[in-house]
Design an enzyme around this catalytic site. Structure first.
Site, PDB file in Angstrom:
ATOM      1  CG  ASP A  43      86.525 120.055  47.636  1.00 43.30           C
ATOM      2  OD1 ASP A  43      85.388 119.635  47.361  1.00 43.30           O
ATOM      3  OD2 ASP A  43      87.503 119.317  47.831  1.00 43.30           O
TER       4      ASP A  43
ATOM      5  CD  GLU B 285      80.940 113.746  47.815  1.00 47.87           C
ATOM      6  OE1 GLU B 285      81.816 112.862  47.966  1.00 47.87           O
ATOM      7  OE2 GLU B 285      80.741 114.649  48.636  1.00 47.87           O
TER       8      GLU B 285
ATOM      9  CD  GLN C 110      86.798 112.460  47.102  1.00 47.28           C
ATOM     10  OE1 GLN C 110      86.829 113.551  46.563  1.00 47.28           O
ATOM     11  NE2 GLN C 110      86.034 112.222  48.149  1.00 47.28           N
TER      12      GLN C 110
ATOM     13  CG  HIS D 127      88.091 114.157  51.802  1.00 46.73           C
ATOM     14  ND1 HIS D 127      87.958 115.286  52.556  1.00 46.73           N
ATOM     15  CD2 HIS D 127      87.946 114.549  50.518  1.00 46.73           C
ATOM     16  CE1 HIS D 127      87.728 116.325  51.765  1.00 46.73           C
ATOM     17  NE2 HIS D 127      87.727 115.914  50.517  1.00 46.73           N
TER      18      HIS D 127
ATOM     19  CG  HIS E 158      35.974 114.886  50.251  1.00 45.74           C
ATOM     20  ND1 HIS E 158      36.020 114.379  51.523  1.00 45.74           N
ATOM     21  CD2 HIS E 158      37.257 115.216  49.935  1.00 45.74           C
ATOM     22  CE1 HIS E 158      37.282 114.386  51.948  1.00 45.74           C
ATOM     23  NE2 HIS E 158      38.051 114.892  51.005  1.00 45.74           N
TER      24      HIS E 158
ATOM     25  CD  GLU F 103      38.959 109.180  45.708  1.00 45.81           C
ATOM     26  OE1 GLU F 103      39.076 109.940  46.683  1.00 45.81           O
ATOM     27  OE2 GLU F 103      39.808 109.086  44.802  1.00 45.81           O
TER      28      GLU F 103
ATOM     29  CG  ASN G  48      80.251 111.555  64.734  1.00 49.17           C
ATOM     30  OD1 ASN G  48      79.015 111.625  64.755  1.00 49.17           O
ATOM     31  ND2 ASN G  48      80.993 111.777  65.805  1.00 49.17           N
TER      32      ASN G  48
END
Lengths: 432, 432
Positions: A362, A328, A260, A263, A421, A416, A215
């Site tokens: 599904d 979807e 659908q 649901h 480095h 840089e 949820n």
């Protein structure tokens, strides 16, 4: 469900705006509540879990009863229909078989002057699967969330799901989990379950990635812990979009739209067709079939608020509408669905032809039914094996190969202003 | 930098807890500020962008000057060193070549009774790349963020980066972007840039995915818009972990630790070795080399707070420590680095052998330098082509194939109380 004609004065912008209202991103009011729960679980662990479970699930558990026992799993088998168990096993085989095809291999490429570059694939070590409780139990969802993790090779898969008032877990959930080999199941739901999985408690282990639907509290909790752990995605309400031409069977289309819509009230069912005749026929069939179905109230609300029949001028325009909505589930029921599919950019799952209804996906076909919702198919993918692996780059150079690049790396680093480095390269050659 | 011996009484838990303090998840105080900025940009679009740019970047732009012009890009070329441009082009070739190997293909599998299942790969349509401004300019970062998107086939790539007080963008940034074919560049930084990319303004297009490093405001804004759009990951402070045995060269190890430490005060440099002698030698070399480098203050702070030399009893234990820390960069400098690599579970990039220093990967080798930081290599991966594609499942069944599954799907749907799902199958066979 209304018929909308798309023309110069009428675009799908209103449809899209209406659909987007459904997204959890508009529910920020719950976010503070969820953050409080997360902080409490982080600090007080099992104690917080037990207290929230008493508050929200109305059952008082203890540290000793938070975890499902082997005998509870055994009992569950006695309560599950044998025939259903057979079907679950068949679905499991199909889902496993599809997901096996998603496996990726580590690879490398090398050159003869001594460079080896590659990508190592490894499974994440700990996955947590959230399974919603309540009246509606979705064993298919357990399969779809767990199997990609198993196929990926995740070593530890644990599950959380809220208990009922008697402190029990739905037997079908337990059986399906056990069929997948998952036995570390904890009786906790909601935001508190997500917090437990993200931070760990005395009883519940911390995981690396949390998957599974839930949820709004679960969704917001997942977003809140994202970055500390990984999550699958923020699941929103579900939708289907069907592209159909005049060759489609309106009864099939109507039935699929309704499948659908049942649901929940936020689900959206959309037909996009270049045939006005088809639009009217489907509308008739939707009305007729609704009478034959349970869940009538949900069907009517969802169709009224988020059901659309969109009439376009061509199938190209139908594709544009679909790509913009990024559904979807997308069904393509036209004369030549495969050629139309090549133009589809954004969709979670694409069902082609009139014998590929969405419920096939599904349950039984094999591809995952956990799909990007509410327009997120523009950038998210179906849940799959890729969600449970991660990659490491592999870099190995010989002295010769590094030598060829040394001056460029030093100059690049200097540009840089990163002199250490540059130094790391220099020290390897300065005594030559 | 202190030497810690791992034994029964001394675990790496303290090290890990200290490192995790660096994560943006602990900076919730800024979250409200960031949310205010996002909401304002969502509502007031360009107007909000212009006002934040005036406030934070001290320059008053207009709708007409928000976007970099072709002549600004042309001017920038005049300001960039030719030799550096040559190196940038060489790096670009190497990076492209590696990322080409990451490309995935759509696939399908079919059976003779008429089932076709597959996975369609498509590029996302719109990507937004954030490039930090300020004094330190990282052309390499532009290459690393943009090239995977190009290789993936992203149609629209746009860039945002904060302007200086004169309203200008660093010429090197413009040149590197242009070398990659990116010319839609907007002068906006911070949380307001992320909000613009997520929601769009009159001038700046909404994108599907936002990538690129940034400060804490940028990181929190990315997290806040996650779900509405996709993001790369929440970038935290950088780290290196080096596993070395007694065969390693302590000077090289020290130089590589320092190259990480110079990034910023939160950077972490960790040596894990089974040789106490090596531990001491490296410590000596770190002290010696620090004297030869600029950025001394940053080096000292970062080494003091987050630099560790951990002495373990065996290389197996070193692997365990490394897997637990899950470093962004891992160097393996041992007698047999490849065999040790097989045991590595969690690391962003793995550098093998003594001629594979981390700066090689930062600039020239080809693999991406945008890597999961601060322990997130347990579940995140290096930035790559996969970040700019998404997948759609493909499902197509014949009547025969659906017929074989029809009863099982109906029964499965009924068990989930989804009668409209069952109906969608039934209507396809009820007139047979």
């Amino acid at each position: 469900m209304n018929i909308i004609k798309i023309n110069e004065n009428n675009t799908i912008d209103n449809v899209i705006n209406n659909l987007l209202q459904r997204t959890p991103n508009y529910y920020d009011d719950y976010a503070n509540q969820v953050q409080t729960i997360i902080n409490n679980v982080k600090d007080n662990k099992d104690e917080a879990i037990i207290s929230y479970t008493e508050k929200f699930d109305k059952v008082k558990l203890t540290k000793d009863t938070l975890k499902v026992t082997p005998s509870e799993i055994k009992e569950a088998y006695e309560l599950v229909d044998d025939e259903l168990l057979r079907i679950v096993r068949r679905a499991k085989d199909n889902i496993e078989s599809f997901h096996q095809k998603q496996k990726k291999y580590s690879w490398f490429d090398s050159t003869t002057n001594g460079t080896l570059l590659g990508q190592k694939i490894s499974a994440i070590s700990w996955a947590g699967v959230y399974v919603p409780g309540g009246k509606a139990v979705y064993p298919s969802s357990v399969l779809m969330n767990v199997i990609p993790a198993i196929v990926a090779g995740v070593e530890h898969i644990i599950m959380t799901t809220p208990p009922d008032k008697e402190g029990k877990i739905n037997p079908l959930t337990l059986v399906v989990a056990n069929e997948c080999g998952i036995t570390d199941i904890y009786k906790v739901g909601g935001a508190q379950a997500i917090a437990a999985l993200a931070y760990g408690t005395e009883t519940i282990p911390k995981v690396d990635k949390i998957v599974g639907p839930g949820n709004i509290y679960v969704a917001l909790a997942k977003k809140a812990v994202y970055g500390h752990v990984n999550i699958d995605s923020i699941a929103g309400p579900s939708e289907i979009l069907i592209i159909a031409d005049e060759t489609a069977n309106p009864t099939y289309i109507a039935a699929d739209l309704l499948s659908q819509a049942e649901h929940d009230e936020l689900a959206s069912s959309i037909l996009v067709t270049d045939s006005e005749d088809m639009a009217h026929k489907v509308l008739e069939e939707v009305k007729r079939l609704t009478g034959e179905l349970s869940r009538k109230e949900i069907l009517e609300k969802s169709l009224k608020n988020y059901g659309y029949i969109i009439v376009v001028n061509s199938l190209e325009e139908a594709v544009d509408v679909s790509n913009e909505i990024a559904p979807e589930h997308l069904e393509v029921v036209t004369k030549d669905p495969f050629m139309l599919m090549t133009k589809i950019k954004n969709a979670g799952a694409i069902f082609l032809g009139e014998y590929s209804p969405e419920p096939l996906g599904d349950y039984m076909a094999g591809p995952n039914h956990v799909l990007p919702t509410n327009g997120t198919a523009k950038f998210f993918s179906p849940l799959g094996v890729d969600d449970f692996i991660k990659k490491s780059s592999i870099i190995s150079y010989s002295k010769e190969a590094l030598g060829e690049l040394q001056e460029d790396i030093i100059k690049f680093a200097d540009s840089e202003q990163l002199t250490a480095h540059a130094k790391s390269i220099k020290v390897r050659f300065e005594n030559d």
